[in-house]
Design a protein around this motif. Structure first.
Motif, short mmCIF file in Angstrom:
data_model
loop_
_atom_site.label_atom_id
_atom_site.label_comp_id
_atom_site.label_asym_id
_atom_site.label_seq_id
_atom_site.Cartn_x
_atom_site.Cartn_y
_atom_site.Cartn_z
N ILE A 195 22.83 35.42 58.35
CA ILE A 195 23.53 36.61 57.84
C ILE A 195 23.20 36.72 56.35
CG2 ILE A 195 25.76 37.75 57.54
CD1 ILE A 195 26.82 35.91 59.82
N ALA A 196 22.53 37.82 55.99
CA ALA A 196 22.00 37.95 54.62
C ALA A 196 22.55 39.20 53.93
CB ALA A 196 20.48 38.01 54.68
N ARG A 197 22.68 39.10 52.62
CA ARG A 197 23.18 40.23 51.83
C ARG A 197 22.61 40.14 50.41
NH1 ARG A 197 27.90 40.51 48.90
NH2 ARG A 197 28.65 38.53 49.73
N VAL A 198 22.37 41.27 49.79
CA VAL A 198 21.98 41.29 48.38
C VAL A 198 23.25 41.01 47.58
CG1 VAL A 198 21.08 42.70 46.47
CG2 VAL A 198 20.18 43.03 48.79
N VAL A 199 23.22 40.00 46.72
CA VAL A 199 24.44 39.66 45.98
C VAL A 199 24.31 39.89 44.47
CG1 VAL A 199 25.38 38.07 47.70
CG2 VAL A 199 23.82 37.19 45.94
N PHE A 200 23.06 40.09 44.02
CA PHE A 200 22.84 40.34 42.59
C PHE A 200 21.58 41.18 42.43
CE2 PHE A 200 20.56 39.34 38.70
CZ PHE A 200 21.54 39.49 37.72
N VAL A 201 21.64 42.12 41.50
CA VAL A 201 20.45 42.91 41.18
C VAL A 201 20.30 42.95 39.66
CG1 VAL A 201 19.42 45.23 41.25
CG2 VAL A 201 20.58 44.34 43.27
N GLY A 202 19.10 42.60 39.18
CA GLY A 202 18.80 42.71 37.75
C GLY A 202 18.09 44.03 37.53
N LYS A 203 17.03 44.01 36.68
CA LYS A 203 16.28 45.26 36.47
C LYS A 203 15.27 45.46 37.61
CE LYS A 203 13.51 47.59 32.95
NZ LYS A 203 12.10 47.25 33.07
N THR A 204 14.52 44.37 37.88
CA THR A 204 13.49 44.47 38.94
C THR A 204 13.70 43.42 40.02
OG1 THR A 204 11.97 42.89 37.88
CG2 THR A 204 11.80 45.21 37.19
N SER A 205 14.70 42.57 39.85
CA SER A 205 14.85 41.43 40.76
C SER A 205 16.16 41.50 41.54
CB SER A 205 14.81 40.12 39.96
OG SER A 205 15.93 40.04 39.12
N LEU A 206 16.19 40.76 42.66
CA LEU A 206 17.39 40.68 43.49
C LEU A 206 17.62 39.23 43.88
CD1 LEU A 206 15.08 42.71 44.93
CD2 LEU A 206 17.08 43.56 46.10
N VAL A 207 18.89 38.89 44.08
CA VAL A 207 19.21 37.59 44.67
C VAL A 207 19.82 37.87 46.05
CG1 VAL A 207 20.53 35.45 44.49
CG2 VAL A 207 19.66 36.55 42.42
#
Ligand SMILES: CC(C)(COP(=O)(O)OP(=O)(O)OC[C@H]1O[C@@H](n2cnc3c(N)ncnc32)[C@H](O)[C@@H]1OP(=O)(O)O)[C@@H](O)C(=O)NCCC(=O)NCCS
Length: 158
Positions: free
Chosen positions: A74-86
């Motif tokens: 089960i996956a989710r985007v938890v952080f977004v910077g300018k060009t990056s995601l966690v």
């Protein structure tokens, strides 16, 4: 850019004998590949850009996954910077007959969105609302800082 919400994406995998290590449980490298693919799918769905894995947080495998189990990620985007995601991914092994379920690991993947020339490109900011989302956002910020610090150290050792 308009901020976006990230929704959890679940995916199931049947553990076949050729996924196993010599001890008969699932090979860790195979689990990592599944998690990496899932992270890429979630990241791409979020930003509708090509993405690459820049780094991962250390992954602890807590319980072995057996041949014949079902592995749910089960996956989710938890952080977004300018060009990056966690991307945060939880993995669970489930016995298909008993229904018994075990938490196997939680992993964090640092992904970067690329433009048509393969250069990092800006992506929409993430909407963070619930307490869980706020908690994961702060944790991911820390994870990203650690990854960048690691990168700096490894570059200085070259
Ligand atoms: C990841 C990659 C695109 C970064 O390119 P770069 O020119 O070094 O990027 P920059 O320094 O301009 O950073 C761009 C973003 O990536 C992030 N980033 C770069 N390296 C990172 C790392 N090791 N971990 C986490 N984030 C990282 C930066 O924080 C920045 O995020 P932000 O825009 O949200 O602030 C580049 O190193 C690459 O292509 N690596 C190979 C990826 C790959 O092939 N992966 C598959 C496995 S081999």
């Amino acid at each position: 850019m308009t901020p976006k919400k990230s929704h959890p994406l679940s995916s199931w995998h049947i553990v076949f004998p050729n996924d196993a290590n010599p001890h008969g449980t699932m090979f860790g490298g195979k689990v990592m590949a599944i998690l990496d693919i899932q992270a890429g799918i979630v990241a791409t769905q979020y930003c509708r850009r090509a993405v690459v894995t820049a780094s991962t947080e250390a992954v602890d495998f807590r319980t072995p996954v057996k041949v014949g189990d079902r592995l749910e990620t089960i996956a989710r985007v938890v952080f977004v910077g300018k060009t990056s995601l966690v991307i945060k991914i939880d993995a669970y092994a489930e016995n298909p007959i008993s229904g018994k379920r075990k938490h196997c690991t939680t992993a964090f993947f640092n992904m970067v969105a690329l433009d048509e020339d393969g250069a990092p490109t800006a992506i929409p900011p993430l909407i963070v609302e619930s307490d869980e989302e706020k908690h994961d956002f702060e944790l991911a910020q820390l994870i990203k800082r650690n990854a960048l610090e690691r990168r700096k150290q490894s570059e200085s050792r070259k």
